[in-house]
Design a protein around this motif. Structure first.
Motif, PDB file in Angstrom:
ATOM      1  N   HIS A  60       0.912  -1.261  -0.168  1.00 59.57           N
ATOM      2  CA  HIS A  60      -0.019   0.213  -0.166  1.00 59.57           C
ATOM      3  C   HIS A  60       0.708   1.409   0.093  1.00 59.57           C
ATOM      4  CE1 HIS A  60      -3.443   2.085   0.644  1.00 59.57           C
ATOM      5  NE2 HIS A  60      -3.648   2.573   1.638  1.00 59.57           N
ATOM      6  N   LYS A  71       2.427   2.906  11.052  1.00 59.52           N
ATOM      7  CA  LYS A  71       3.310   1.606   9.704  1.00 59.52           C
ATOM      8  C   LYS A  71       2.529   0.607   8.695  1.00 59.52           C
ATOM      9  CE  LYS A  71       7.135   3.508  12.238  1.00 59.52           C
ATOM     10  NZ  LYS A  71       7.688   4.758  11.352  1.00 59.52           N
ATOM     11  N   TYR A  72       2.646   1.223   7.886  1.00 60.41           N
ATOM     12  CA  TYR A  72       1.931   0.350   6.932  1.00 60.41           C
ATOM     13  C   TYR A  72       2.874  -0.467   5.942  1.00 60.41           C
ATOM     14  CZ  TYR A  72      -1.953   3.227   6.590  1.00 60.41           C
ATOM     15  OH  TYR A  72      -3.053   4.058   6.522  1.00 60.41           O
ATOM     16  N   THR A  73       2.529  -1.484   6.184  1.00 61.84           N
ATOM     17  CA  THR A  73       3.048  -3.320   5.852  1.00 61.84           C
ATOM     18  C   THR A  73       2.390  -3.524   5.152  1.00 61.84           C
ATOM     19  OG1 THR A  73       2.109  -4.090   8.101  1.00 61.84           O
ATOM     20  CG2 THR A  73       3.936  -3.721   7.815  1.00 61.84           C
ATOM     21  N   TYR A 105      -3.379  -4.656   3.105  1.00 62.48           N
ATOM     22  CA  TYR A 105      -2.507  -3.830   4.240  1.00 62.48           C
ATOM     23  C   TYR A 105      -2.433  -3.998   4.713  1.00 62.48           C
ATOM     24  CZ  TYR A 105      -5.433  -0.068   2.942  1.00 62.48           C
ATOM     25  OH  TYR A 105      -6.261   0.084   2.956  1.00 62.48           O
ATOM     26  N   ARG A 106      -2.046  -3.554   5.838  1.00 61.52           N
ATOM     27  CA  ARG A 106      -1.923  -3.583   7.169  1.00 61.52           C
ATOM     28  C   ARG A 106      -1.067  -2.277   7.877  1.00 61.52           C
ATOM     29  NH1 ARG A 106      -1.534  -7.645  12.286  1.00 61.52           N
ATOM     30  NH2 ARG A 106      -0.291  -6.551  13.922  1.00 61.52           N
ATOM     31  N   MET A 107      -1.895  -1.647   9.553  1.00 59.75           N
ATOM     32  CA  MET A 107      -1.153  -0.361   9.566  1.00 59.75           C
ATOM     33  C   MET A 107      -1.307  -0.474  10.535  1.00 59.75           C
ATOM     34  SD  MET A 107      -2.423   2.442  11.297  1.00 59.75           S
ATOM     35  CE  MET A 107      -3.645   2.219  11.585  1.00 59.75           C
ATOM     36  N   TYR A 118      -3.934  -1.087  15.630  1.00 60.56           N
ATOM     37  CA  TYR A 118      -4.148  -2.050  14.574  1.00 60.56           C
ATOM     38  C   TYR A 118      -4.625  -2.216  13.415  1.00 60.56           C
ATOM     39  CZ  TYR A 118      -5.088  -6.143  15.145  1.00 60.56           C
ATOM     40  OH  TYR A 118      -5.772  -7.542  15.812  1.00 60.56           O
ATOM     41  N   GLU A 120      -6.081  -4.569  10.075  1.00 55.37           N
ATOM     42  CA  GLU A 120      -5.932  -5.595   8.268  1.00 55.37           C
ATOM     43  C   GLU A 120      -6.792  -4.864   7.398  1.00 55.37           C
ATOM     44  OE1 GLU A 120      -3.075  -8.487  10.633  1.00 55.37           O
ATOM     45  OE2 GLU A 120      -5.104  -9.710   9.368  1.00 55.37           O
ATOM     46  N   ARG A 236      -3.258   7.600  -2.496  1.00 54.71           N
ATOM     47  CA  ARG A 236      -3.383   6.068  -2.209  1.00 54.71           C
ATOM     48  C   ARG A 236      -3.116   5.356  -3.234  1.00 54.71           C
ATOM     49  NH1 ARG A 236      -5.770   4.491   3.278  1.00 54.71           N
ATOM     50  NH2 ARG A 236      -4.746   5.972   4.579  1.00 54.71           N
ATOM     51  N   ASN A 238      -2.045   0.695  -4.772  1.00 54.08           N
ATOM     52  CA  ASN A 238      -1.853  -0.008  -3.861  1.00 54.08           C
ATOM     53  C   ASN A 238      -0.704  -0.795  -4.996  1.00 54.08           C
ATOM     54  OD1 ASN A 238      -3.044  -0.986  -1.923  1.00 54.08           O
ATOM     55  ND2 ASN A 238      -4.927  -0.992  -4.026  1.00 54.08           N
TER      56      ASN A 238
END
Lengths: 251, 407
Positions: A60, A71-73, A105-107, A118, A120, A236, A238
């Motif tokens: 993302h 923190k986006y992972t 994505y996860r924040m 967090y 997801e 934003r 992807n």
């Protein structure tokens, strides 16, 4: 990311150039038995259809600006679909897919007061990529492809933990959890998705009319997942890479 | 066969087209952190305050103000202040009041330092709405409290003054039962009780008897002679959420489920977190059961007072009597901007601006927001100033009547 894109484009371009200058191409011999099968002797103007499935990982793309503890992972997902190819030349075909692609994505909050927070995000897309595929080889064919895709954000799901008013009164994480389907916001969410798609594949002829493939592809989104609904809109995007295997049947 | 030049041209063409597409992604915007930004012009102050509200305001999904239009309209006004050498305090107040006009958040106020005069100016969107309600009035807190000790049958009247801002009294109920009455000027009970050492708490407990201190520290056990309690939040400007559990939820037979809350999860106007349950836990030591709980409200019941009313309204044994409340139902925490990217931002002393606004959006179980609207009483009883002049608190008397008669 742009380096990787450039590298793939370079591979694609070299394959294109090589294929176009491959004066040694001769229709392969094909006796139709497993292990001694090559791609159709005369693929020109023939069709093939296929099925594919695999896994993906989505990145993302967002600049968090001063919200530096967000923190986006990347998160994994699944992809599956059907494809149809028209083989224009021995080295060139056009391919269209209808693909289900998850762009997850996860924040996480890197904040000492909110260590548990967090989200997801699971996002389901239907994508229709159309690509030009250049390939070479006989029993094994190396393919490079490049094109564009258009798609639609079908649905989403959110789960995680959020700071709640309840937490402020209890300091217990019990009521911070959420796990629900995502409700689209018509003002914010841009459900139309489009971009570039490119990648490389290895194809292997199994039988006279059947081949199997392993493929890596990138969906490089060019549409902001948000509509242009505010002045200082932070975009934003992807970028999704998939690893998938498929089967194709030649007509 | 293609010659090498043609091949190279095609490669270059593929590259050019592809890279043109790759560069189609928009760049990130450049914004200042509105929580900490030094401003040297009126326009800069305006842009910072506008941006902070733009990114951190909680109600953009149902607020009707066109915030982009506000920017277009008001920026030239502030730029003109810079060009013309400054603004008077009245001019600056008018400009900021125009800026925030119509915003739903009834907690909100904007405080900005006038760069020319050095004075603070304020703007408050609620102040253009609440005083214009046809039932609006000033809450004569002290006059109403002064009547307590004179009311028929009252006993055990105690007042904690400013150190412990609670008034307590017992009124006659049905038969030999009593009606406990608690009035708070603000919700800071827990902090006071928790702050005090045991040695200082003991005289307070002695002073209040079976009143609020025991309620806060030990639940409401042992009050069998009390058939109902009235929590009077008229003129109560709010306070600490921590009070809700010991003071209000302790009067419930079970946890109080108010609905849902959410905050921000990004800097976009509509970047919200998911809804999570808004539940106030009932203390383990509560023994109130199904006795009646009444909250007495008026138009100046704000914030925590309104959540108190919502809590009691959601209890099967609860009733809200009085007036529709102020409409600042969504809570906030100070210094929360760094955590939640919403709510209070700025620092008047350091940066010359400060904006007080909610951190959490709260809705009821049907996802209906009461921000800007307030809590409607179950039994409406408007303030009667003439009655007060004649020695009657008509709203309190109505609450007592309801408990005694059930009507």
């Amino acid at each position: 990311m742009k380096k990787r894109i450039s590298l793939c484009l370079l591979v694609f371009a070299v394959l294109t150039a090589y294929a176009q200058t491959d004066t040694t191409y001769k229709p392969p011999v094909n006796d139709g038995t497993f292990g001694n099968t090559v791609f159709p002797a005369n693929p020109i103007s023939r069709w093939s259809v296929g099925l594919f499935g695999g896994v993906d990982k989505n990145h993302h793309v967002i600049d968090v600006l001063y919200a530096s503890d967000m923190k986006y992972t990347d998160m994994g997902g699944k992809t599956a679909g059907v494809s149809a190819s028209w083989h224009a030349k021995g080295w060139l075909s056009l391919r269209a897919d209808v693909a289900f692609v998850q762009k997850n994505y996860r924040m996480d909050r890197d904040n000492r007061y909110l260590p548990f927070v967090y989200t997801e995000s699971v996002n389901n897309y239907l994508s229709v990529p159309v690509t030009a595929v250049v390939s070479m080889g006989r029993t094994f064919r190396v393919c490079g492809f490049f094109g564009g895709y258009a798609g639609y954000w079908l649905s989403g799901h959110r789960s995680g933990q959020s700071l709640s008013v309840t937490y402020l009164t209890t300091h217990s994480e019990e009521d911070t959890y959420f796990d629900a389907d995502y409700t689209f916001d018509e003002v914010r969410d841009n459900r139309f998705d489009a971009g570039l798609v490119f990648g490389a594949a290895m194809r292997c002829a199994l039988f006279k009319k059947l081949d199997i493939s392993a493929e890596m592809r990138w969906y490089y989104g060019l549409t902001d997942i948000q509509k242009n609904y505010m002045v200082n809109l932070n975009p934003r995007y992807n970028t999704t890479r998939t690893m998938q295997v498929g089967l194709s049947y030649w007509f | 066969m293609l010659n090498n030049v043609s091949v190279m041209k095609r490669i270059a063409f593929v590259f050019a087209v592809a890279l043109a597409f790759v560069s189609c992604r928009k760049e990130a915007v450049e914004v200042v952190d509105p929580d900490r930004h030094y401003c040297y012009t009126y326009a800069d102050q305006f842009k910072t305050v506008w941006t902070g509200i733009d990114q951190g305001y909680l109600f953009w999904d149902h607020d009707t103000v066109d915030w982009d239009a506000v920017y277009e309209k008001m920026l030239p006004v502030f730029e003109n202040f810079d060009k013309t050498g400054g603004a008077t305090d009245n001019e600056l107040t008018d400009a900021y009041q125009t800026m925030v006009r119509g915003l739903l958040d009834h907690h909100m106020y904007v405080q900005v330092k006038n760069l020319k005069t050095g004075n603070a100016v304020y703007a408050d969107p609620a102040w253009e709405e609440v005083p214009f309600r046809d039932y609006y009035h000033y809450t004569p807190f002290d006059q109403q409290v002064a009547l307590l000790s004179t009311m028929e049958g009252v006993s055990n009247y105690k007042s904690g003054g400013n150190s412990f801002p609670c008034h307590f009294a017992l009124f006659p109920g049905n038969g030999s039962k009593k009606i406990a009455y608690l009035r708070f000027r603000s919700f800071q009970v827990t902090s006071v009780v928790n702050y005090l050492p045991a040695a200082e708490l003991a005289p307070l407990r002695s002073f209040y008897g079976t009143g609020i201190v025991d309620g806060v520290t030990n639940g409401w056990a042992g009050n069998d002679n009390v058939e109902a309690v009235i929590i009077d939040v008229r003129g109560n400007g709010g306070g600490q959420l921590a009070d809700l559990k010991p003071v209000v939820a302790s009067l419930s037979a079970s946890d109080v489920d108010l609905g849902y809350s959410r905050t921000k999860e990004g800097l976009g106007r509509l970047d919200y977190s998911a809804w999570t349950p808004f539940i106030i836990r009932c203390p383990d030591n509560h023994l109130w059961g199904d006795k009646k709980v009444i909250v007495l409200t008026d138009v100046n019941s704000v914030s925590c007072s309104e959540i108190t009313a919502l809590m009691v309204q959601s209890m099967p044994n609860g009733t809200v009597i009085g007036e529709r409340t102020y409409g600042a139902t969504c809570p906030l925490i100070s210094g929360g901007h760094d955590m939640l990217y919403s709510g209070v931002f700025g620092d008047y002393g350091r940066y010359g601006y400060y904006v007080y606004t909610s951190n959490f959006d709260v809705v009821d179980k049907n996802y209906q927001s009461l921000e800007g609207e307030g809590v409607h009483p179950d039994i409406e009883c408007l303030f009667d100033y003439n009655a007060l002049l004649n020695g009657h608190d008509n709203q309190l008397e109505r609450a007592l009547e309801f408990i005694r008669t059930g009507k």
